[in-house]
Each structure stands twice: as structure tokens, then as C-alpha cells.
Write an enzyme that holds these catalytic residues in place. Structure first.
Site, PDB file in Angstrom:
ATOM      1  N   SER A  58       0.870  -1.174   0.000  1.00  0.00           N
ATOM      2  CA  SER A  58       0.000   0.000   0.000  1.00  0.00           C
ATOM      3  C   SER A  58       0.900   1.214   0.000  1.00  0.00           C
ATOM      4  O   SER A  58       2.102   1.111   0.202  1.00  0.00           O
ATOM      5  CB  SER A  58      -0.898   0.001   1.240  1.00  0.00           C
ATOM      6  OG  SER A  58      -1.777   1.110   1.208  1.00  0.00           O
ATOM      7  N   ARG A 303      -0.778  -4.039  -6.947  1.00  0.00           N
ATOM      8  CA  ARG A 303      -1.982  -4.699  -6.454  1.00  0.00           C
ATOM      9  C   ARG A 303      -3.197  -3.917  -6.943  1.00  0.00           C
ATOM     10  O   ARG A 303      -3.105  -2.729  -7.263  1.00  0.00           O
ATOM     11  CB  ARG A 303      -2.021  -4.777  -4.928  1.00  0.00           C
ATOM     12  CG  ARG A 303      -2.007  -3.435  -4.237  1.00  0.00           C
ATOM     13  CD  ARG A 303      -2.571  -3.500  -2.841  1.00  0.00           C
ATOM     14  NE  ARG A 303      -3.985  -3.793  -2.833  1.00  0.00           N
ATOM     15  CZ  ARG A 303      -4.764  -3.616  -1.765  1.00  0.00           C
ATOM     16  NH1 ARG A 303      -4.250  -3.159  -0.639  1.00  0.00           N
ATOM     17  NH2 ARG A 303      -6.058  -3.892  -1.826  1.00  0.00           N
ATOM     18  N   THR A 339      -6.987   1.365   4.870  1.00  0.00           N
ATOM     19  CA  THR A 339      -6.514   0.533   5.973  1.00  0.00           C
ATOM     20  C   THR A 339      -7.336   0.744   7.235  1.00  0.00           C
ATOM     21  O   THR A 339      -7.704  -0.213   7.925  1.00  0.00           O
ATOM     22  CB  THR A 339      -5.029   0.816   6.263  1.00  0.00           C
ATOM     23  OG1 THR A 339      -4.269   0.553   5.081  1.00  0.00           O
ATOM     24  CG2 THR A 339      -4.512  -0.069   7.383  1.00  0.00           C
ATOM     25  N   CYS A 492      -1.212  -6.104 -17.437  1.00  0.00           N
ATOM     26  CA  CYS A 492      -0.496  -6.876 -16.418  1.00  0.00           C
ATOM     27  C   CYS A 492       0.816  -6.162 -16.085  1.00  0.00           C
ATOM     28  O   CYS A 492       1.621  -5.900 -16.982  1.00  0.00           O
ATOM     29  CB  CYS A 492      -0.208  -8.293 -16.909  1.00  0.00           C
ATOM     30  SG  CYS A 492       0.876  -9.213 -15.780  1.00  0.00           S
ATOM     31  N   CYS A 516       3.751 -13.831 -11.672  1.00  0.00           N
ATOM     32  CA  CYS A 516       2.541 -13.188 -11.151  1.00  0.00           C
ATOM     33  C   CYS A 516       2.758 -12.552  -9.776  1.00  0.00           C
ATOM     34  O   CYS A 516       3.264 -13.191  -8.850  1.00  0.00           O
ATOM     35  CB  CYS A 516       1.421 -14.222 -11.074  1.00  0.00           C
ATOM     36  SG  CYS A 516      -0.141 -13.556 -10.464  1.00  0.00           S
ATOM     37  N   CYS A 519      -1.817  -9.481  -8.304  1.00  0.00           N
ATOM     38  CA  CYS A 519      -2.541  -8.208  -8.244  1.00  0.00           C
ATOM     39  C   CYS A 519      -3.998  -8.347  -8.678  1.00  0.00           C
ATOM     40  O   CYS A 519      -4.808  -7.485  -8.381  1.00  0.00           O
ATOM     41  CB  CYS A 519      -1.830  -7.137  -9.072  1.00  0.00           C
ATOM     42  SG  CYS A 519      -2.052  -7.295 -10.861  1.00  0.00           S
ATOM     43  N   CYS A 522      -5.728  -8.950 -14.170  1.00  0.00           N
ATOM     44  CA  CYS A 522      -6.195  -9.708 -15.334  1.00  0.00           C
ATOM     45  C   CYS A 522      -7.597 -10.240 -15.112  1.00  0.00           C
ATOM     46  O   CYS A 522      -8.444 -10.214 -16.016  1.00  0.00           O
ATOM     47  CB  CYS A 522      -5.224 -10.838 -15.651  1.00  0.00           C
ATOM     48  SG  CYS A 522      -4.906 -11.962 -14.260  1.00  0.00           S
TER      49      CYS A 522
END
Length: 547
Positions: A58, A303, A339, A492, A516, A519, A522
């Protein structure tokens, strides 16, 4: 459903899926309530990352009031909130210039902290274990288990040692079943099990589609002379076109560290756009690049985040379980913060579950959770900002104008609620939009995707079955490539998707699942919804330090 007889089972009062801020806060609160009321409750938390915090990424600027509600003496206990927020700057960027804008009240950060959310989760994990929570990192919840009456019974972790051909290998180990009186799903954005629950229990009936953004972040160690601890810089405008939702951030942490990143709304229309390349371009802006002269890039990650807000929150409970945190869509878009909401939802869920478990003659659904959440500050905060993100249908300038009116005139209580759309329906065909000519990376300030993935310490067991599944392999070429120019090769941020064989006139899609970053972009943006993101073997994926 085929019953498995080869898996051992463990029984708990509560099982929590996901070791992010919502799941950990929920685990801590349940144990606190048990201690305060003299009740012994068994609580288990599963985390698919190799350790607590490994998959956590984050910005991050933290509003600490939810943390203070959960652990009032967090400072004495050494919570890693080391950099108080200082000056706020909001910039409008053109290609060659920057203009300072007034900071909206929602973006003011007085009293907040610039943190590593991964390190906060590591600390929360320690607090949870000290209370007796059983935490199992490296175990991915791969399957929802159901009782005969259809209620959720718990989850099963994924089998290990399944080869690329889908068959058990010589090192095969069956997963473990974890049964619970209540299962709390805290999978983060677009959870794979959460998608199944949405469908099985019709949790999205009557609410807007969820809309998402992709956040891309780098962590740099900069020249001490250029470091300003506590400085928070947000920007809108260049390099994104005004019809594309997004913005950038630059946060000065402690120890000469600077976090820089960009969020791009996944409802963008131009199929040639690459969020990763837009982020690389952003760093070259004259108002930004100077910070990174003589600096060293330390880490990289990406992400997705849930941006739909109030009108996209699904039904939160179902027989045997409930949804919390980002998997439920708790994010305050104009604040660029989720958060504190994730933690609060986990705490309210814990209180509702605790109450439910000790009531007589109640069903399997902890309906108290949604009722209590709607009485909390979280619900009021989410409601007030519900129209800010949908207003971007009018472009950047229309949205800024509407946001000012909604904030200052209506104070978040306008007599209407705008609506969200599904991101995958927004992508235009390749012939309707201009191609974007992105500059080649210089290897000092800008970088290619594979060298970035290397910095994320991403690793997957090589012989496992690919966790990125195509519902119909032919669609990748007959539709995605033919109509949209294979947009998965651009949206991506990790180089997972490649088109091979173009020169021979026989294009085919290759999936490099080992790259990968988890995140989920896709799964969200694919225009045909042909890509299904599932969990790989536990412990796989990135290992983010200080992100």
C-alpha cells in the site's frame, strides 16, 4: 460436490482467511473479547504469503484511529508508525510543468503517519499470536467447504505437488480442511473464494458492480539531501489523459526512503494503455525526477484496489461466514485510504461473531455484523464520499468541479447517488484508439517489467499447475487479440502474458504464471472475463520488504 477423504481436518470456533489489516484486526479483537469475558475461543488465521506481510502493499498513509480503538497503547508496544505526516502537496501536472492545487479536506493528513503497511501487518501478527491466535503463513485457502444444509463449513488449503499436467506428482500432499463455526473472509481485493461466495449466495444482487484501480509502487533510497521526512505529494494530470481516472503519490518515510506510485482506474478505455508504462513515464516529470538522482531502487510491487465504495458493497453475511476489508470493498477513494476502514470492519465483524457464537437459538448467519457496521463511523464515512469516484465519468476536470461542490456545498449529503460500472465492459476496440508510444527504459529511473518483478522477490514452484486459468483458450486470440490487440500484455504489471508467433502469422498466448504478483488485474480487466485468477501453492508470489 465430491467429498474428499484424503484430507485431515481441524476444528476451530473461527477461521480467518487472509493476514492483511482486516483479518489480523478481526483475530485480535475476537481474542480480546474472549479474555474480557472469560470465554475461550479457538481462532485460526491462514495467509497465502510466505510470511505475514509478504503480499501486503500500500502507499501508505495511515489514519491511526482504528488502530487506537483496537490497541490503545500501540505506541508503547512499538507499532511501526515512525514518520508523522508533514506537509501535504497536491499538484496538477502537464507534460512539462506542475501547478499546486488547494488540498481538499479529505486529503489533509494532519495526525496521520507514513508507514509500511507490510511492517504494520507483521507487528499486528505478533500481537495476534501473543493473544493465542494460530497463524499459518504459506497456506493458501483454495476451496470453500459447505455443510449439507448449504452453509459454509470452513475452507481447505490447496494441495501441494500437483504438476503442470494437473496430476499429483511424487511429492503430492493433500490440503488440510479447517472447519469453523464462523469463517471470516479477508482475502483482499477480488478474492478468489469471495467471487465464489458472491455467486453462491447472490451477494451482489441489488448493488452496483465493483470498480477497481491498479496501484503500482516502488520504494527508493534517496540522497539524504533530497529527503524530507513526512512530505506527502499527490498529483493528477499527466501522463494520464483527462478521460482516464488516476493519480500518483510520493511519500517520504524514515531512513531516506521514498515510496512512489501511481493508481490507474481499471475502467480506462484505450486498449493500448499500459498502467506500468504510464507509471514509468510519471517518474520522468521535471517536478518528480530530481528526487531520484543518485538514488537506488529497492523494491517494486503492484496490487488492485476496490474503488466502488458505498454503492458497490455486497451483502456482507451468509450462512456460516462473512466478508471484511478490501474483499468487501471498504476504501475511501478521495482520502486514498482503506486501511483504517479494513481494520474497523474486522473489529466490528469480530464483535458481531463473538456475540453470535454465544447467543441461543440463532441461525448460521451472523446478521449482527451488517447491522452494527451501519451504525459505525465507517458507514457514515463511506456514504459521504459515495459520489466522488463515479463523477469521473465527466473526466478529470468535471470530476474535480463536482467533487468541490459535493464536498463544500452538499457536505457529502447530496440527494442522489451516482452509479458504478463493471470495468471489463469499458475497454474499446483497438482500431478506435491511437497506439501509445512509450519510451524505452533507461535502467536508472525507468525500468522494464521483468527487472521490476525481480525486485519483488516473486517466486512460484516451477512445476505446479498454472493458477491463471482460461475458460476458453481460443478466446485469447479470436477475441482479445483480434478485437482489442491483446490488452492483457499491457495491463499486467508483471509480464505474465505474452503473444508469441506473430511473425509467423500464428499468434498464440503464453502465460508466464511464475511472474505473477497476485494483483488480480487480469481477472478484473479482461474484456471477455475469460481469465480466472486462482490461488497458487501457498507461499508463492512476491515477498515485499517494507512495502
Amino acid at each position: 460436490m465430491i467429498m474428499r477423504t484424503d484430507r485431515d481436518a481441524m476444528e476451530y470456533d473461527v477461521v480467518i482467511v487472509g493476514g492483511g489489516p482486516s483479518g489480523l484486526s478481526s483475530a485480535i479483537r475476537i481474542k480480546q473479547l474472549g479474555l474480557a469475558n472469560g470465554k475461550e475461543l479457538s481462532v485460526c488465521l491462514l495467509e497465502k504469503g510466505s510470511e505475514i506481510g509478504a503480499h501486503i502493499l500500500s502507499g501508505a498513509v495511515l489514519e491511526p484511529h482504528a488502530l487506537a480503538e483496537l490497541i490503545p497503547d500501540w505506541q508503547e508496544r512499538g507499532a511501526p508508525l515512525n514518520t508523522p505526516a508533514g506537509e501535504d502537496r497536491l499538484l496538477f501536472l502537464t507534460e512539462g510543468a506542475s501547478y499546486k492545487l488547494p488540498t481538499p479536506p479529505q486529503m489533509g493528513n494532519h495526525g496521520n503517519y507514513i508507514i509500511s503497511l507490510g511492517n504494520l501487518c507483521r507487528w499486528l501478527g505478533e500481537q495476534a499470536e501473543a493473544l493465542g491466535v494460530e497463524i499459518y503463513p504459506g497456506f493458501a485457502a483454495a476451496e470453500v467447504l459447505y455443510r449439507e444444509d448449504g452453509s459454509v463449513k470452513g475452507v481447505a488449503t490447496g494441495d501441494l505437488g500437483i504438476g503442470k499436467d494437473g496430476q499429483p506428482g511424487h511429492n503430492f500432499q493433500p490440503g488440510m480442511e479447517l472447519h469453523a463455526r464462523q469463517t471470516i473472509f479477508a482475502e483482499g481485493c477480488r478474492g478468489s473464494l469471495t467471487k465464489e461466495l458472491w455467486a453462491k449466495f447472490n451477494l451482489r444482487d441489488g448493488v452496483d458492480p465493483q470498480t477497481y484501480g491498479i496501484g503500482i509502487k516502488e520504494l527508493w533510497e534517496v540522497d539524504p539531501a533530497k529527503h524530507q521526512p513526512g512530505l506527502i505529494v499527490h498529483s493528477v494530470g499527466w501522463p494520464l489523459q483527462s478521460d482516464t481516472y488516476g493519480g500518483s503519490f510520493l511519500y517520504h518515510l524514515e531512513n531516506n526512503l521514498v515510496a512512489i506510485g501511481m493508481v490507474v482506474g481499471l475502467d480506462y478505455k484505450n486498449p493500448w494503455l499500459s498502467p506500468y508504462e504510464e507509471f514509468q513515464r510519471y517518474k520522468t516529470h521535471p517536478a518528480i525526477r530530481g528526487v531520484f538522482e543518485g538514488a537506488r531502487r529497492i523494491s517494486y510491487g503492484a496490487r488492485a484496489l476496490s474503488e466502488g465504495g458505498y454503492q458497490s458493497v455486497p451483502k456482507l453475511t451468509f450462512p456460516g461466514g462473512l466478508l471484511i476489508g478490501d474483499t468487501a470493498g471498504f476504501l475511501n477513494v478521495p482520502k486514498i485510504k482503506g486501511t483504517h476502514m479494513a481494520m474497523k470492519s474486522g473489529m466490528v465483524a469480530a464483535e458481531a461473531v463473538f456475540e453470535h457464537l454465544f447467543k441461543d437459538n440463532v441461525g448460521a448467519e451472523a446478521t449482527e455484523y451488517a447491522e452494527q457496521l451501519k451504525k459505525s463511523w465507517l458507514w457514515e464515512e463511506l456514504y459521504k464520499v459515495r459520489n466522488i469516484r463515479p463523477a469521473f465519468k465527466w473526466g478529470l476536470f468535471g470530476a474535480l468541479a463536482y467533487g468541490a461542490i459535493d464536498t463544500y456545498v452538499f457536505k457529502g449529503k447530496a440527494p442522489w447517488t451516482m452509479h458504478n460500472h463493471a470495468d471489463h465492459t469499458q475497454l474499446g476496440e483497438k482500431g478506435a484508439y491511437p497506439k501509445i508510444d512509450y519510451p524505452k527504459p533507461d535502467g536508472q529511473l525507468t525500468f522494464d517489467r521483468l527487472s521490476s518483478v525481480f525486485l519483488s522477490a516473486t517466486n512460484h514452484e516451477e512445476n505446479q499447475q498454472c493458477h491463471l486459468r482460461l475458460k476458453d483458450e481460443s478466446v485469447a486470440i479470436s477475441v482479445n487479440y483480434a478485437k482489442y490487440g491483446a490488452p492483457e500484455t499491457r495491463y499486467c504489471p508483471a509480464g505474465v502474458y505474452e503473444i508469441l508467433g506473430e511473425d509467423e502469422g500464428k499468434p498464440r498466448l503464453q502465460i508466464n504464471g511464475q511472474n505473477c504478483l497476485h494483483c488480480k488485474t487480469c481477472d478484473i480487466k479482461d474484456p471477455t472475463q475469460n481469465i480466472n485468477w486462482t490461488v497458487p501453492e501457498g507461499g508463492g508470489g512476491p515477498t515485499y520488504p517494507n512495502m
